[in-house]
Design a protein around this motif. Structure first.
Motif, short mmCIF file in Angstrom:
data_model
loop_
_atom_site.label_atom_id
_atom_site.label_comp_id
_atom_site.label_asym_id
_atom_site.label_seq_id
_atom_site.Cartn_x
_atom_site.Cartn_y
_atom_site.Cartn_z
N HIS A 146 28.01 49.30 46.08
CA HIS A 146 27.32 49.32 47.14
C HIS A 146 27.13 48.16 47.87
O HIS A 146 26.94 47.89 49.03
N THR A 147 27.14 47.18 47.28
CA THR A 147 27.27 45.56 47.72
C THR A 147 28.54 45.41 48.47
O THR A 147 28.54 44.96 49.74
N MET A 148 29.90 46.06 47.94
CA MET A 148 30.93 46.25 48.75
C MET A 148 30.63 46.85 50.19
O MET A 148 31.40 46.15 51.21
N GLN A 149 30.19 48.02 50.09
CA GLN A 149 29.80 48.87 51.19
C GLN A 149 29.16 48.20 52.23
O GLN A 149 29.21 48.30 53.40
N GLU A 150 28.24 47.39 51.78
CA GLU A 150 27.07 46.64 52.61
C GLU A 150 28.07 45.47 53.46
O GLU A 150 27.75 45.25 54.42
N ARG A 151 29.05 45.21 52.84
CA ARG A 151 30.02 44.16 53.45
C ARG A 151 31.11 44.81 54.18
O ARG A 151 32.23 43.88 54.51
N SER A 152 31.05 46.14 54.27
CA SER A 152 32.05 46.74 55.11
C SER A 152 33.33 46.93 54.34
O SER A 152 34.33 47.23 54.98
N TYR A 153 33.49 46.69 53.04
CA TYR A 153 34.48 47.00 52.06
C TYR A 153 34.59 48.75 51.98
O TYR A 153 33.46 49.23 51.81
N THR A 154 35.65 49.29 51.83
CA THR A 154 35.84 50.51 51.30
C THR A 154 36.33 50.90 49.87
O THR A 154 37.68 51.08 49.97
N PRO A 155 35.50 50.76 49.05
CA PRO A 155 36.03 50.89 47.79
C PRO A 155 36.56 52.39 47.42
O PRO A 155 35.86 53.10 48.16
N ASP A 156 37.50 52.83 46.75
CA ASP A 156 38.00 53.98 46.40
C ASP A 156 36.86 54.73 46.03
O ASP A 156 36.02 54.54 45.17
N HIS A 157 36.85 55.95 46.80
CA HIS A 157 35.35 56.77 46.45
C HIS A 157 35.43 57.61 44.92
O HIS A 157 34.29 57.86 44.72
N HIS A 158 36.32 57.33 44.35
CA HIS A 158 36.60 58.01 43.08
C HIS A 158 35.78 57.30 42.12
O HIS A 158 35.16 57.77 41.29
N TRP A 159 35.52 55.95 42.40
CA TRP A 159 34.56 55.06 41.42
C TRP A 159 33.20 55.27 41.33
O TRP A 159 32.57 55.00 40.62
N PHE A 160 32.62 56.29 42.58
CA PHE A 160 31.39 56.63 42.63
C PHE A 160 31.04 58.00 41.70
O PHE A 160 30.19 58.27 41.54
N ASP A 161 32.19 58.45 41.09
CA ASP A 161 31.98 59.48 39.88
C ASP A 161 31.96 59.12 38.73
O ASP A 161 32.84 58.14 38.17
N PRO A 162 30.76 59.21 38.11
CA PRO A 162 30.63 58.54 36.86
C PRO A 162 31.67 58.95 35.49
O PRO A 162 31.85 58.22 34.88
N THR A 163 32.46 59.98 35.69
CA THR A 163 33.22 60.44 34.73
C THR A 163 34.78 59.80 34.99
O THR A 163 35.65 59.79 34.15
N TYR A 164 34.81 59.29 36.30
CA TYR A 164 36.10 58.64 36.71
C TYR A 164 36.55 57.47 35.90
O TYR A 164 35.49 56.46 35.65
N ARG A 165 37.75 57.36 35.43
CA ARG A 165 38.01 55.91 34.66
C ARG A 165 39.17 55.31 35.20
O ARG A 165 39.94 54.46 34.21
N GLY A 166 39.70 55.72 36.18
CA GLY A 166 41.01 55.03 36.89
C GLY A 166 42.22 56.20 36.65
O GLY A 166 41.98 57.16 36.46
N LYS A 167 43.20 55.78 37.57
CA LYS A 167 44.20 56.65 37.64
C LYS A 167 45.09 56.73 36.61
O LYS A 167 45.95 57.75 36.25
N HIS A 168 45.09 55.92 35.55
CA HIS A 168 45.91 56.09 34.23
C HIS A 168 45.10 56.47 33.06
O HIS A 168 45.48 56.00 31.96
N CYS A 169 43.81 56.76 32.98
CA CYS A 169 43.15 57.15 32.07
C CYS A 169 42.20 58.55 32.09
O CYS A 169 41.64 58.64 33.51
N ALA A 170 42.11 59.37 31.37
CA ALA A 170 41.64 60.73 31.44
C ALA A 170 40.12 60.33 31.55
O ALA A 170 39.42 59.42 31.10
N PRO A 171 39.49 61.23 32.66
CA PRO A 171 37.89 61.16 32.87
C PRO A 171 37.09 61.46 31.73
O PRO A 171 37.63 62.21 30.65
N TYR A 172 36.08 61.06 31.49
CA TYR A 172 35.11 61.57 30.62
C TYR A 172 34.84 62.89 30.90
O TYR A 172 34.47 63.53 31.76
N THR A 173 34.76 63.66 29.57
CA THR A 173 34.49 65.12 29.75
C THR A 173 32.99 65.25 29.12
O THR A 173 32.44 66.46 29.55
#
Length: 120
Positions: free
Chosen positions: A59-86
C-alpha cells in the motif's frame, strides 16, 4: 535481510522500500522457513502475518505511484516459483503486526538507517 519496523515503512526512501518488497516476496516464497538470524522471528508466527506486513509495504508503494504485481495482494500467493498456500487461515491484524517490533527494535532500525546516512 531485515524487516523494518512497521512505523518506518511509510517514511522509507525508495531504495529501502523496494528492497523491503523484494525481501518480503522472497520470505513469502521459497524463503519461508529458511533460517536467517535477523528475521527468524517471522517463522514463529503464521505466514498470514507476513502477508499483513507485506500489505503495508504494498500500500505504501501504491501511495507513491508504484505498481506492484497484483498477485502479491492474494494471501495465498507465494511467487512464480512456489506453489500457493492451500490452507492459510486469516488471523486478526495486531498492532504492531509482529510483537517483536517494539520500541527497542524501532531504535535498532533507526540506528541501522542512520549508519546508511538515512535520517527519518
Amino acid at each position: 535481510m531485515r524487516l523494518w519496523h512497521e512505523y518506518l515503512i511509510p517514511q522509507l526512501p525508495r531504495q529501502q522500500l523496494l528492497g523491503q518488497h523484494r525481501e518480503l516476496a522472497a520470505l513469502r516464497g521459497n524463503g519461508w522457513g529458511r533460517k536467517h538470524a535477523t528475521v527468524d522471528y517471522v517463522f514463529d508466527h503464521s505466514p498470514y502475518k507476513l502477508y499483513q506486513f507485506h500489505l503495508l509495504v504494498l500500500h505504501t508503494m501504491q501511495e507513491r505511484s508504484y505498481t506492484p504485481d497484483h498477485h502479491w495482494f492474494d494471501p495465498t500467493y507465494r511467487g512464480k516459483h512456489c506453489a500457493p498456500y492451500t490452507d492459510l487461515t486469516p488471523i486478526p491484524l495486531t498492532t504492531p503486526i509482529y510483537p517483536e517490533h517494539d520500541d527497542a527494535y524501532l531504535q535498532v532500525c533507526r540506528s541501522n538507517l542512520q549508519a546508511k546516512g538515512i535520517i527519518l
